[in-house]
Design an enzyme around this catalytic site. Sequence first.
Site, PDB file in Angstrom:
ATOM      1  N   ASP A  17       0.924  -1.116  -0.078  1.00  0.00           N
ATOM      2  CA  ASP A  17      -0.181  -0.073  -0.196  1.00  0.00           C
ATOM      3  C   ASP A  17       0.786   1.038  -0.100  1.00  0.00           C
ATOM      4  O   ASP A  17       1.619   1.349   0.926  1.00  0.00           O
ATOM      5  CB  ASP A  17      -1.203   0.049   1.167  1.00  0.00           C
ATOM      6  CG  ASP A  17      -2.027   1.017   0.973  1.00  0.00           C
ATOM      7  OD1 ASP A  17      -2.472   1.432  -0.022  1.00  0.00           O
ATOM      8  OD2 ASP A  17      -2.525   1.501   2.136  1.00  0.00           O
TER       9      ASP A  17
ATOM     10  N   HIS B 234      -3.377  14.348   0.642  1.00  0.00           N
ATOM     11  CA  HIS B 234      -3.708  13.692   1.813  1.00  0.00           C
ATOM     12  C   HIS B 234      -2.556  13.799   2.967  1.00  0.00           C
ATOM     13  O   HIS B 234      -2.852  13.847   4.062  1.00  0.00           O
ATOM     14  CB  HIS B 234      -3.720  12.162   1.408  1.00  0.00           C
ATOM     15  CG  HIS B 234      -3.919  10.994   2.407  1.00  0.00           C
ATOM     16  ND1 HIS B 234      -5.114  11.076   3.463  1.00  0.00           N
ATOM     17  CD2 HIS B 234      -2.896  10.204   2.731  1.00  0.00           C
ATOM     18  CE1 HIS B 234      -4.650   9.965   4.084  1.00  0.00           C
ATOM     19  NE2 HIS B 234      -3.487   9.389   4.177  1.00  0.00           N
TER      20      HIS B 234
ATOM     21  N   ARG C 281       0.217  17.012  13.535  1.00  0.00           N
ATOM     22  CA  ARG C 281       1.170  17.919  13.999  1.00  0.00           C
ATOM     23  C   ARG C 281       1.086  19.149  13.408  1.00  0.00           C
ATOM     24  O   ARG C 281       1.872  19.526  12.292  1.00  0.00           O
ATOM     25  CB  ARG C 281       2.732  17.294  13.411  1.00  0.00           C
ATOM     26  CG  ARG C 281       3.015  15.875  14.364  1.00  0.00           C
ATOM     27  CD  ARG C 281       4.372  15.498  14.117  1.00  0.00           C
ATOM     28  NE  ARG C 281       4.321  14.773  12.662  1.00  0.00           N
ATOM     29  CZ  ARG C 281       4.951  15.171  11.439  1.00  0.00           C
ATOM     30  NH1 ARG C 281       6.126  16.005  11.808  1.00  0.00           N
ATOM     31  NH2 ARG C 281       4.988  14.755  10.652  1.00  0.00           N
TER      32      ARG C 281
ATOM     33  N   GLU D 290     -10.389   4.214   3.504  1.00  0.00           N
ATOM     34  CA  GLU D 290      -9.429   5.327   2.793  1.00  0.00           C
ATOM     35  C   GLU D 290      -9.537   4.763   1.488  1.00  0.00           C
ATOM     36  O   GLU D 290      -9.873   3.654   0.831  1.00  0.00           O
ATOM     37  CB  GLU D 290      -8.044   4.666   3.018  1.00  0.00           C
ATOM     38  CG  GLU D 290      -7.534   5.242   4.158  1.00  0.00           C
ATOM     39  CD  GLU D 290      -6.042   5.113   4.377  1.00  0.00           C
ATOM     40  OE1 GLU D 290      -5.263   4.365   3.834  1.00  0.00           O
ATOM     41  OE2 GLU D 290      -5.481   5.846   5.477  1.00  0.00           O
TER      42      GLU D 290
ATOM     43  N   GLU E 151      -8.968   4.496  -2.341  1.00  0.00           N
ATOM     44  CA  GLU E 151      -7.801   4.104  -3.072  1.00  0.00           C
ATOM     45  C   GLU E 151      -8.100   3.445  -4.582  1.00  0.00           C
ATOM     46  O   GLU E 151      -9.389   2.726  -4.557  1.00  0.00           O
ATOM     47  CB  GLU E 151      -6.705   3.325  -2.666  1.00  0.00           C
ATOM     48  CG  GLU E 151      -6.488   3.740  -0.978  1.00  0.00           C
ATOM     49  CD  GLU E 151      -5.234   3.089  -0.316  1.00  0.00           C
ATOM     50  OE1 GLU E 151      -4.363   2.434  -1.177  1.00  0.00           O
ATOM     51  OE2 GLU E 151      -4.904   3.333   0.870  1.00  0.00           O
TER      52      GLU E 151
ATOM     53  N   ASP F 247      -9.017   0.710   1.892  1.00  0.00           N
ATOM     54  CA  ASP F 247      -7.968   0.284   2.671  1.00  0.00           C
ATOM     55  C   ASP F 247      -8.556   0.829   4.066  1.00  0.00           C
ATOM     56  O   ASP F 247      -8.213   1.997   4.676  1.00  0.00           O
ATOM     57  CB  ASP F 247      -6.696   1.157   2.625  1.00  0.00           C
ATOM     58  CG  ASP F 247      -5.780   0.942   3.477  1.00  0.00           C
ATOM     59  OD1 ASP F 247      -5.799  -0.117   4.175  1.00  0.00           O
ATOM     60  OD2 ASP F 247      -4.668   1.612   3.858  1.00  0.00           O
TER      61      ASP F 247
ATOM     62  N   ARG G 289      -7.997   4.393  13.282  1.00  0.00           N
ATOM     63  CA  ARG G 289      -7.285   5.440  13.250  1.00  0.00           C
ATOM     64  C   ARG G 289      -6.617   5.500  14.878  1.00  0.00           C
ATOM     65  O   ARG G 289      -5.530   6.035  15.129  1.00  0.00           O
ATOM     66  CB  ARG G 289      -7.961   6.651  13.174  1.00  0.00           C
ATOM     67  CG  ARG G 289      -8.361   6.802  11.791  1.00  0.00           C
ATOM     68  CD  ARG G 289      -7.161   6.695  10.706  1.00  0.00           C
ATOM     69  NE  ARG G 289      -7.727   7.056   9.503  1.00  0.00           N
ATOM     70  CZ  ARG G 289      -6.959   6.858   8.355  1.00  0.00           C
ATOM     71  NH1 ARG G 289      -5.920   6.275   8.472  1.00  0.00           N
ATOM     72  NH2 ARG G 289      -7.534   6.980   7.299  1.00  0.00           N
TER      73      ARG G 289
ATOM     74  N   GLN H 230      -3.993   2.752  15.071  1.00  0.00           N
ATOM     75  CA  GLN H 230      -2.833   3.178  14.252  1.00  0.00           C
ATOM     76  C   GLN H 230      -2.103   4.215  15.072  1.00  0.00           C
ATOM     77  O   GLN H 230      -0.635   4.070  14.961  1.00  0.00           O
ATOM     78  CB  GLN H 230      -3.457   3.831  12.937  1.00  0.00           C
ATOM     79  CG  GLN H 230      -2.505   4.253  11.822  1.00  0.00           C
ATOM     80  CD  GLN H 230      -3.098   4.833  10.462  1.00  0.00           C
ATOM     81  OE1 GLN H 230      -4.211   4.853  10.423  1.00  0.00           O
ATOM     82  NE2 GLN H 230      -2.441   5.010   9.566  1.00  0.00           N
TER      83      GLN H 230
ATOM     84  N   LYS I  28      -4.389  -1.839  10.090  1.00  0.00           N
ATOM     85  CA  LYS I  28      -4.837  -2.240   8.486  1.00  0.00           C
ATOM     86  C   LYS I  28      -5.126  -3.447   8.224  1.00  0.00           C
ATOM     87  O   LYS I  28      -5.861  -3.571   7.060  1.00  0.00           O
ATOM     88  CB  LYS I  28      -3.579  -1.593   7.746  1.00  0.00           C
ATOM     89  CG  LYS I  28      -3.246   0.082   8.166  1.00  0.00           C
ATOM     90  CD  LYS I  28      -3.997   0.867   7.327  1.00  0.00           C
ATOM     91  CE  LYS I  28      -3.445   2.114   7.108  1.00  0.00           C
ATOM     92  NZ  LYS I  28      -4.281   3.248   6.234  1.00  0.00           N
TER      93      LYS I  28
ATOM     94  N   THR J 205      -9.247  -5.355   3.893  1.00  0.00           N
ATOM     95  CA  THR J 205      -9.111  -4.689   2.635  1.00  0.00           C
ATOM     96  C   THR J 205     -10.280  -5.023   1.691  1.00  0.00           C
ATOM     97  O   THR J 205     -10.303  -6.164   1.597  1.00  0.00           O
ATOM     98  CB  THR J 205      -7.822  -4.386   2.166  1.00  0.00           C
ATOM     99  OG1 THR J 205      -6.664  -4.189   3.018  1.00  0.00           O
ATOM    100  CG2 THR J 205      -7.650  -3.652   0.678  1.00  0.00           C
TER     101      THR J 205
ATOM    102  N   THR K 248      -4.086   6.621  -0.150  1.00  0.00           N
ATOM    103  CA  THR K 248      -5.627   7.418  -0.134  1.00  0.00           C
ATOM    104  C   THR K 248      -5.497   8.493  -1.172  1.00  0.00           C
ATOM    105  O   THR K 248      -4.508   9.043  -1.326  1.00  0.00           O
ATOM    106  CB  THR K 248      -5.764   8.177   1.151  1.00  0.00           C
ATOM    107  OG1 THR K 248      -5.445   7.079   2.150  1.00  0.00           O
ATOM    108  CG2 THR K 248      -6.832   8.770   1.142  1.00  0.00           C
TER     109      THR K 248
ATOM    110  N   GLU L 116      -9.752  13.103   7.365  1.00  0.00           N
ATOM    111  CA  GLU L 116      -9.659  14.390   7.031  1.00  0.00           C
ATOM    112  C   GLU L 116     -10.750  15.166   6.874  1.00  0.00           C
ATOM    113  O   GLU L 116     -10.801  16.534   7.173  1.00  0.00           O
ATOM    114  CB  GLU L 116      -8.821  14.189   5.647  1.00  0.00           C
ATOM    115  CG  GLU L 116      -7.585  13.597   5.378  1.00  0.00           C
ATOM    116  CD  GLU L 116      -7.185  13.259   3.858  1.00  0.00           C
ATOM    117  OE1 GLU L 116      -6.955  14.029   2.992  1.00  0.00           O
ATOM    118  OE2 GLU L 116      -7.185  12.002   3.648  1.00  0.00           O
TER     119      GLU L 116
END
Length: 439
Positions: free
Chosen positions: A139, A146, A155, A211, A213, A245, A249, A252, A265, A269, A370, A384
Amino acid sequence: MRLDHTHDAAAKSWVESANQPECAFPIQNLPFSVFRRAGTSEAFRGGVALGDYVIDLKAIAALGDLSESAAQAVLACTAPTLNAFLALGPHAWRALRHALFAWFSKGEAQAHIDELEGCLVPQANAEYALPVQIGDYTDFYTSIDHARNIVKLLRPDGSISPNFQWMPIAYHGRVSSIGLSGQPVRRPVGQRVAAGKREPELGPCARLDYELELGIFIGVGNEQGARIPVESAEAHVFGLCLLNDWSARDIQSWESAPLGPFLAKNFATTISPWIVTMDALAPFRTAWVRPEGDPQPLEYLALQETDDRAFDIQLEVAIETADARRSGRCASRVSRTSFRHQYWSIAQMVAHHTIGGCNLRPGDLLGSGTISGPTSSEAGALIELSRAGESPVELAGGETRAFLEDGDVVVMRGWCERPGFVSIGFGENCGEIIPAKWE
Ligand code: MN
């Protein structure tokens, strides 16, 4: 591969449902799957979508009367996976595309139209399996929008990692949990750290996400130690599907440092059943551009500027909640974008994957990463769209979502359109979240 008669907008099929303006599967598309009649114990075999039907390639093989390369190709498609067909390469893929186009397009004398009609199975009566036996799954992380969105959320003072603009970043994923559109997805359980806490607890994921994709199927592989040059990399790609995907979160963010995604993950899928070939996508190529002022790719990743190495593939995601289903409301569209914004091209992903000597094999699957576009409504994941849960997305009927809830169905759609050409579609990629196994 560039344009030929199979992309002619004037071409029609004698299968009338393929000529409808909204049809995802006109004669110009001819995507591949593996299928059988639903509810039977028939062997799965290759099929090609045309209008509301699947062309049964096992039945086509039995008809004979094909050129040598098309005959070899269709024989490979009688197997329960398409791996042998993918290994044959672009010449064989194109021979079969041209043979099917000649037989199923309108106009020329149809010598054995009755026999060909006998090779059509209504899609309403078909069930599908994974189209190939996937050996390895990688992946990528190739959308700069993204990457920027995620950095802003996690951050606020940070910037995207310095390697992003130099290479298509990726991690090796999990094959055993790749499933087909329509299969339910169980909410995973894992370690996550609650807000304000320092120590983790085990429990059901509370920040479940998707996600958006594209899946990229490798056709012809390479020997270990022999790299695939970027200029010829697309000849190693058979085609594309829609890929979700699924991402936990909360799991993760706790597990990913220092080695990257693992349990966040690997629980599921989901891919769509139809593989749209690179040949079918030829009219929808567009210029791949690296913005001025950005680092230009190292030579092994450099593309000629005139090359049309990006693909303008329209994509959208909708969420259908359990309440919407009960109340008869439509699924709510939450984002809409195009694959053309991706920072790295498919050719560059393949070239980079093999630069160190890694061998790809027929049926290997790459996730594009993504797909998010430059504006906020083009984001390809809920994290997002909802700003990490801070501003939940509004759905029809007054509902909102920060992250996915049990009973939500995520629906992904893809299609290509361009003036002067017939639009082609990928169909749908759906998955319903079912409750965690817990307590
Ligand atoms: Mn991903």
